[in-house]
Motif scaffolding. Sequence first.
Motif, PDB file in Angstrom:
ATOM      1  N   GLN A   1      31.959 -60.680 -27.925  1.00  0.00           N
ATOM      2  CA  GLN A   1      33.163 -60.542 -28.741  1.00  0.00           C
ATOM      3  C   GLN A   1      33.984 -59.334 -28.295  1.00  0.00           C
ATOM      4  OE1 GLN A   1      32.699 -62.121 -33.102  1.00  0.00           O
ATOM      5  NE2 GLN A   1      30.822 -61.018 -32.612  1.00  0.00           N
TER       6      GLN A   1
ATOM      7  N   ASP B   1      28.526 -57.889 -37.727  1.00  0.00           N
ATOM      8  CA  ASP B   1      28.961 -59.270 -37.940  1.00  0.00           C
ATOM      9  C   ASP B   1      27.899 -60.256 -37.466  1.00  0.00           C
ATOM     10  OD1 ASP B   1      31.039 -61.494 -38.202  1.00  0.00           O
ATOM     11  OD2 ASP B   1      30.633 -61.556 -36.058  1.00  0.00           O
ATOM     12  N   SER B   2      27.283 -59.986 -36.323  1.00  0.00           N
ATOM     13  CA  SER B   2      26.290 -60.895 -35.752  1.00  0.00           C
ATOM     14  C   SER B   2      25.017 -60.948 -36.569  1.00  0.00           C
ATOM     15  CB  SER B   2      25.958 -60.463 -34.314  1.00  0.00           C
ATOM     16  OG  SER B   2      27.114 -60.391 -33.518  1.00  0.00           O
TER      17      SER B   2
ATOM     18  N   GLY C   1      26.396 -60.386 -41.092  1.00  0.00           N
ATOM     19  CA  GLY C   1      27.424 -61.293 -41.576  1.00  0.00           C
ATOM     20  C   GLY C   1      28.495 -60.611 -42.401  1.00  0.00           C
TER      21      GLY C   1
ATOM     22  N   ARG D   1      33.753 -61.127 -43.279  1.00  0.00           N
ATOM     23  CA  ARG D   1      32.518 -61.902 -43.344  1.00  0.00           C
ATOM     24  C   ARG D   1      32.500 -62.899 -42.189  1.00  0.00           C
ATOM     25  NH1 ARG D   1      34.272 -61.608 -48.825  1.00  0.00           N
ATOM     26  NH2 ARG D   1      36.201 -62.483 -47.976  1.00  0.00           N
ATOM     27  N   HIS D   2      31.338 -63.055 -41.549  1.00  0.00           N
ATOM     28  CA  HIS D   2      31.234 -64.049 -40.480  1.00  0.00           C
ATOM     29  C   HIS D   2      31.473 -65.440 -41.058  1.00  0.00           C
ATOM     30  CE1 HIS D   2      29.881 -65.364 -36.474  1.00  0.00           C
ATOM     31  NE2 HIS D   2      29.417 -66.420 -37.106  1.00  0.00           N
ATOM     32  N   VAL D   3      30.749 -65.755 -42.105  1.00  0.00           N
ATOM     33  CA  VAL D   3      30.972 -66.955 -42.902  1.00  0.00           C
ATOM     34  C   VAL D   3      30.800 -66.541 -44.354  1.00  0.00           C
ATOM     35  CG1 VAL D   3      30.210 -69.299 -43.455  1.00  0.00           C
ATOM     36  CG2 VAL D   3      30.134 -68.497 -41.083  1.00  0.00           C
TER      37      VAL D   3
ATOM     38  N   SER E   1      25.404 -64.602 -41.719  1.00  0.00           N
ATOM     39  CA  SER E   1      25.516 -64.314 -40.291  1.00  0.00           C
ATOM     40  C   SER E   1      24.784 -65.352 -39.438  1.00  0.00           C
ATOM     41  CB  SER E   1      24.911 -62.940 -40.009  1.00  0.00           C
ATOM     42  OG  SER E   1      23.517 -62.974 -40.259  1.00  0.00           O
TER      43      SER E   1
ATOM     44  N   PHE F   1      32.810 -72.097 -32.447  1.00  0.00           N
ATOM     45  CA  PHE F   1      33.107 -70.680 -32.636  1.00  0.00           C
ATOM     46  C   PHE F   1      34.440 -70.448 -33.331  1.00  0.00           C
ATOM     47  CE2 PHE F   1      34.597 -66.488 -31.073  1.00  0.00           C
ATOM     48  CZ  PHE F   1      33.542 -65.719 -31.531  1.00  0.00           C
TER      49      PHE F   1
ATOM     50  N   SER G   1      34.754 -68.850 -36.979  1.00  0.00           N
ATOM     51  CA  SER G   1      34.420 -67.427 -37.015  1.00  0.00           C
ATOM     52  C   SER G   1      35.556 -66.587 -36.437  1.00  0.00           C
ATOM     53  CB  SER G   1      33.120 -67.173 -36.237  1.00  0.00           C
ATOM     54  OG  SER G   1      32.890 -65.789 -36.071  1.00  0.00           O
TER      55      SER G   1
ATOM     56  N   ARG H   1      38.468 -66.358 -38.924  1.00  0.00           N
ATOM     57  CA  ARG H   1      38.201 -65.431 -40.020  1.00  0.00           C
ATOM     58  C   ARG H   1      38.332 -63.983 -39.536  1.00  0.00           C
ATOM     59  NH1 ARG H   1      36.041 -65.276 -45.109  1.00  0.00           N
ATOM     60  NH2 ARG H   1      35.854 -67.534 -45.195  1.00  0.00           N
ATOM     61  N   LYS H   2      37.940 -63.702 -38.311  1.00  0.00           N
ATOM     62  CA  LYS H   2      38.078 -62.331 -37.792  1.00  0.00           C
ATOM     63  C   LYS H   2      39.536 -61.932 -37.660  1.00  0.00           C
ATOM     64  CE  LYS H   2      33.712 -61.761 -35.410  1.00  0.00           C
ATOM     65  NZ  LYS H   2      33.152 -62.988 -36.019  1.00  0.00           N
TER      66      LYS H   2
END
Length: 562
Positions: A74, A130-131, A134, A266-268, A278, A396, A399, A402-403
Motif C-alpha cells: 500500500q 489497517d492490515s 482493521g 476502517r479496512h472494513v 481487518s 481490493f 478497501s 474506503r481509504k
Amino acid sequence: MKDKVQLADYILMRHSDLASERAPWDTVWQELSEFCLPRKAEISAKRSMPDTSRHDVLFDTTAMQSAATLANGQLAYITPADSRWFVYEPPRGVTSDRAKQWYAKCSEIAQLMLATSNFYTEIHETYFDDSVFGTYALFVQAGRNHPLSFSKFDCGTYSIAEDDEGDVTTLFRELELTAEQAAEKCGEENLSEKMQKTLEQIRRSGKGGTVKHKFIHAIYKRSEADRDRGKEDGPNKAYASVYVEQSSKHVCRNSGFDEKPFFAGRHVKSMNGPYGVSPAWMALPEARQLNFLTKQLDALAEVKAFPRLLIPATHEGEIDLRSGGVTYFDPTQPNAVPQEWMTQGEYQIGLERENRKQQAIERAFHVDMFRMFASIDKQMTATEVAERSTEKLVQFSPSFTRKTTELLTPMLRCVFGILIRGNKFPPPPAEAIVRDEMGQPVLPEPEISYVSKVALALRAMHNLSLARTMERNAVIAQVRPEVLDNFKWDVICRETARNDGLPSDWLADESDVENSRAARAEAQAQAQQEQSMLNMAEAAGKAGSVKQDSALGSLMNQATGV
C-alpha cells in the motif's frame, strides 16, 4: 461554555465510557497482533521490558509476512514516496486555466512538504494497523520544526465515536508524557501545581526525568453552546483539542483546530461499533491452525531425522548414534537389536495442508496482487496492469475506496488548509476565489485526483470495459452505424485519457473544444456557400446570363483569374 473543572470531568467521564466500549476489541487486537504483528502486541498484555518471548510460541510467520506485504504494498503503490500519487484540482465550476495552473503548483508544493516531513514513516505504520487491526488513526498538525507533523496513534490507546452519518468525529486517546514533555506540549504555566513541583525537582536534581505521567487527549467536534462564534482562538475553534492530566483532573491545554485534524478509518466496517475488521481477522482461523500444524510438522521432522529407538531391556553397552558409530549386540538374540519405533507419520500430507492454509492467508492479505505489481519488469500502462489483475483489483477495490474517503482525501484537504494558512502556497488567482452563500469571497476545498499505480489500474478497468464493448459492437456497427450514437464519445475520450494517467492540463477545456468545433463548422459552411455560389456562377455563365458587375460575376472572375 464549560469551566476547567467541568471540562475535566466531562473529558474523563467521556473517556471512561468510550474505553469501556473499546475493551472487547482490545482482546481481539491482542490475539491478532500476536500472530501477525508481535512487535505491537502490547494492547491488553503490556510488558514493562522488551523481550522476544512472544516469538517462542510462533512457529509459522506466513501471517506476519503477509501483513508486511500488504502494508509495504500500500505504501509503494498507493502513496509512493518516489513518485506523484495525487493531484489537487479546481472544484467543479472553476474552469479558469490560471486556477488550474495554481492548483497544479500547490500539488507540487504539497508533495514536497510531505516528502520532507515524517508523513511516509507514519503512513507506513498506519497501513500496518489497517492490515492487522482493521482500524487506524492518523493525526496531522502544523509542526514546530516543519510545516507538517504527523502522528499515528497506536491501536489500543485511543477510542473513537461516530456522528449520526457514520463519520468518525470523536477521538479520545491515552498517552504518557514525562514532566518535561508535558511542559513542551502544554506550556509549563498550564501544568498542575504538583506537576510544576515535579518539574522543578527534576531540573534541580536530575532525578525522575524518565517517569511517565498519564494524560487524556480529547479531540471532538464542539457544539454551538461550547463556542463563541465571535472569537477565533483555540477554545472556540470547530474541533476541540483538550489535554487533561488524569491524576489531578487538571486541564493542561484547551485548544482547537479549524478542521478535523485526525483521520480514523476502517479496512472494513464492523457491525458492532465504530471499529473495523481487518484481513488479519479473516485469516486468523487459518493462522491458528497453521501455527499448530507447523509445530506438529517440526516435531515429525525431528522424529524422522532423530528417530525414536526401541531398546531391549537385556541390551548391554551404549547405543552409538553418531555417523559411522558402532553398537554391539548379542547375535544369538536377534530380537535384542535396537530399532526405530513409531516414526511412520505422513509428512507430505502435512505439507500439503500447510501449503493450502498459507495460500488462504495470503489471499486474505491480497499478497498475489502486490506480487503481481512487484514482478513487473518493464514499464506498463495502467490498462495492461488492469488486464493482468482484474480479479485481484476487484477484491481490493472496496478497501481502496474506503481509504480514499476516510483517510487520504480528508487528510490531503487538511494538509491543503494547513499549508495555505502557513503561506506555503503562492497567492491564489482571482479566478480560484468563489462567493459563499453570504456573498463573501472564499477559497473552496480542492478536488483530489489519485494517480498512483493502484488508482490508475482501478480506473483503467473502465477502459477495459470500453474495449470489450467496442469489440462486441464493431460487427453491428458495420451493418447499423447508428448504434454508435448510443455513446458519449467526448466523455469517453476525456475519461479514458484520465484513466490512463494523462495529466489534466493536457486536455483542452470543454469550452475551447466547443469554440474550435464552432469555428471549424463556420469555416466549412462558408466554404460550402462559396462553392455553391461558384457552381451557380458557372452554370449561369454557360447560359450567358451573368453580368460582370454582379456578385456571381465577381465570384466567377475571381475563380477564373480575370
